[in-house]
Scaffold this active site. Structure first.
Site, PDB file in Angstrom:
ATOM      1  CE  LYS A 261      61.136  16.916  47.328  1.00 17.70           C
ATOM      2  NZ  LYS A 261      61.927  17.703  46.321  1.00 17.70           N
TER       3      LYS A 261
ATOM      4  CG  HIS B 256      53.987  22.668  44.441  1.00 16.42           C
ATOM      5  ND1 HIS B 256      53.914  21.321  44.177  1.00 16.42           N
ATOM      6  CD2 HIS B 256      55.301  22.984  44.345  1.00 16.42           C
ATOM      7  CE1 HIS B 256      55.130  20.862  43.900  1.00 16.42           C
ATOM      8  NE2 HIS B 256      55.980  21.851  43.992  1.00 16.42           N
TER       9      HIS B 256
ATOM     10  CB  SER C 131      60.715  13.073  49.677  1.00 21.03           C
ATOM     11  OG  SER C 131      61.212  13.663  48.513  1.00 21.03           O
TER      12      SER C 131
HETATM   13  S1  PPS Z   1      59.188  18.946  44.004  1.00 14.82           S
HETATM   14  O1  PPS Z   1      60.315  19.604  44.729  1.00 14.82           O
HETATM   15  O2  PPS Z   1      57.905  19.207  44.650  1.00 14.82           O
HETATM   16  O3  PPS Z   1      59.189  19.277  42.579  1.00 14.82           O
HETATM   17  O4  PPS Z   1      59.497  17.381  44.160  1.00 14.82           O
HETATM   18  P1  PPS Z   1      58.739  16.203  43.399  1.00 14.82           P
HETATM   19  O5  PPS Z   1      59.269  16.075  42.026  1.00 14.82           O
HETATM   20  O6  PPS Z   1      57.268  16.354  43.572  1.00 14.82           O
HETATM   21  O7  PPS Z   1      59.154  14.943  44.249  1.00 14.82           O
HETATM   22  C1  PPS Z   1      60.484  14.457  44.288  1.00 14.82           C
HETATM   23  C2  PPS Z   1      60.391  12.993  44.645  1.00 14.82           C
HETATM   24  O8  PPS Z   1      59.912  12.262  43.497  1.00 14.82           O
HETATM   25  C3  PPS Z   1      60.872  11.243  43.193  1.00 14.82           C
HETATM   26  N1  PPS Z   1      60.874  10.916  41.754  1.00 14.82           N
HETATM   27  C4  PPS Z   1      60.695   9.672  41.295  1.00 14.82           C
HETATM   28  N2  PPS Z   1      60.442   8.515  41.946  1.00 14.82           N
HETATM   29  C5  PPS Z   1      60.317   7.392  41.193  1.00 14.82           C
HETATM   30  N3  PPS Z   1      60.475   7.375  39.863  1.00 14.82           N
HETATM   31  C6  PPS Z   1      60.726   8.508  39.155  1.00 14.82           C
HETATM   32  N4  PPS Z   1      60.883   8.461  37.842  1.00 14.82           N
HETATM   33  C7  PPS Z   1      60.845   9.733  39.891  1.00 14.82           C
HETATM   34  N5  PPS Z   1      61.093  11.027  39.566  1.00 14.82           N
HETATM   35  C8  PPS Z   1      61.108  11.733  40.715  1.00 14.82           C
HETATM   36  C9  PPS Z   1      62.182  11.851  43.676  1.00 14.82           C
HETATM   37  O9  PPS Z   1      63.192  10.875  43.759  1.00 14.82           O
HETATM   38  C10 PPS Z   1      61.749  12.407  45.023  1.00 14.82           C
HETATM   39  O10 PPS Z   1      61.465  11.391  45.991  1.00 14.82           O
HETATM   40  P2  PPS Z   1      62.554  10.819  47.028  1.00 14.82           P
HETATM   41  O11 PPS Z   1      61.767   9.949  47.967  1.00 14.82           O
HETATM   42  O12 PPS Z   1      63.161  11.994  47.717  1.00 14.82           O
HETATM   43  O13 PPS Z   1      63.544  10.035  46.220  1.00 14.82           O
END
Ligand code: PPS
Length: 288
Positions: free
Chosen positions: A45, A100, A130
């Protein structure tokens, strides 16, 4: 207690059974890392999916075809997950992967290679929020309970990939020198173009100003949210229920302020500070 129907325990950390197996973890351990491999490592996340969008674009000169036609998990696979073995042999070098895993659990050949790493950190309060919403929508993770209950699990490391503090500390204390670039999710939100330039420098690559503009625009939250190859809408609803919460949910910094009570904030801050004590690691959000 961990729900062992949902999780395997790998060197003391929980990994979801849906995407990990004895075979996949064995493949990960024995994997032959190449000198031109590129890893984006994150605690869950913290920006994994974002990097799965960014890296192919930086490596192919900003051509959007790959990110518009191949799901994120196949274009930049998790090395430790079950799909890796069928994909990584077919990906042309330089290969981009995500992981991870904490530092000490990287494959043995990684340590003797010249492979580069981009380690992305995010404010753990926003990681927690998240992850809390993700646990509600993902049937392969256990029920989070209340935010307070989930916080206790998170702080105890009783969540997938263990304690946030252990992960961060492991990757901040490496012998990797200039093979590793540290960035934050918050940096990416504030100045994505600047972060992309830092990544290009790490990779020894260049992109034209036009191509860079295209990548920045494509990788905004708004645009990634509508990319079916990146927004997890291809996953069946019984595995990820987008009606409960979107995978690309809010994409902001500071959403924790909409969720944390003052008591929860005090407890969380004190627990993280105690774990980070003596580590000499500081983050921009420590002052918030
Ligand atoms: S995972 O399950 O570990 O693969 O998740 P991960 O991709 O690491 O994290 C998901 C969060 O990243 C946000 N996200 C983004 N935020 C801003 N801009 C972009 N382009 C973007 N892409 C992914 C996603 O919305 C999740 O955060 P939250 O706070 O839940 O919205």
């Amino acid at each position: 207690m961990a729900n062992t129907d949902l999780y395997m325990i790998y060197h003391g950390i929980l990994v979801p059974r849906i995407s990990h197996s004895e075979e996949s973890l064995n493949y990960h351990e024995k994997f032959t890392v190449k000198d031109d491999d590129i890893f984006s490592v994150t605690y869950p996340k913290s920006g994994t999916t974002w990097m799965q969008e960014i890296l192919p674009l930086l490596l192919n000169g900003g051509d959007l075809t790959v990110v518009q036609t191949i799901p994120n998990w196949d274009r930049v696979p998790w090395l430790e997950e079950t799909r890796a073995s069928s994909i990584l042999d077919k990906i042309p070098s330089p290969r981009a992967m995500v992981s991870h895993m904490p530092y000490h659990l990287m494959p043995q050949t990684f340590f003797n290679s010249k492979a580069k790493v981009i380690y992305v950190t995010r404010n753990p309060k926003d990681v927690l929020v998240s992850s809390f919403h993700f646990h509600k929508m993902a049937s392969f993770l256990d029920e989070p309970g209340t935010l307070e209950e989930f916080t206790d699990k998170f702080l105890a490391g009783n969540v997938f990939f263990g304690k946030w503090t252990d992960h961060v500390k492991s990757w901040q204390n490496t012998d990797l020198g200039d093979r590793i670039l540290y960035i934050t999710y918050e940096d990416m939100l504030q100045d994505l173009r600047g972060v992309l330039v830092r990544i290009l420098t790490l990779l020894g690559r260049q992109l034209s100003a036009d191509a860079l503009d295209r990548v920045v625009d494509h990788c905004t939250f708004k645009n990634m949210k509508t990319n079916t190859m990146s927004n997890y809408s291809l996953v069946p609803q019984n595995i990820m229920d987008c009606k409960k919460s979107s995978f690309l949910r809010k994409g902001i910094a500071g959403d924790w302020k909409n969720h944390f009570s003052p008591e929860l904030d005090a407890k969380f801050t004190a627990a993280i500070q105690e774990e980070m004590n003596g580590s000499n690691i500081s983050f921009p959000w420590d002052e918030e």
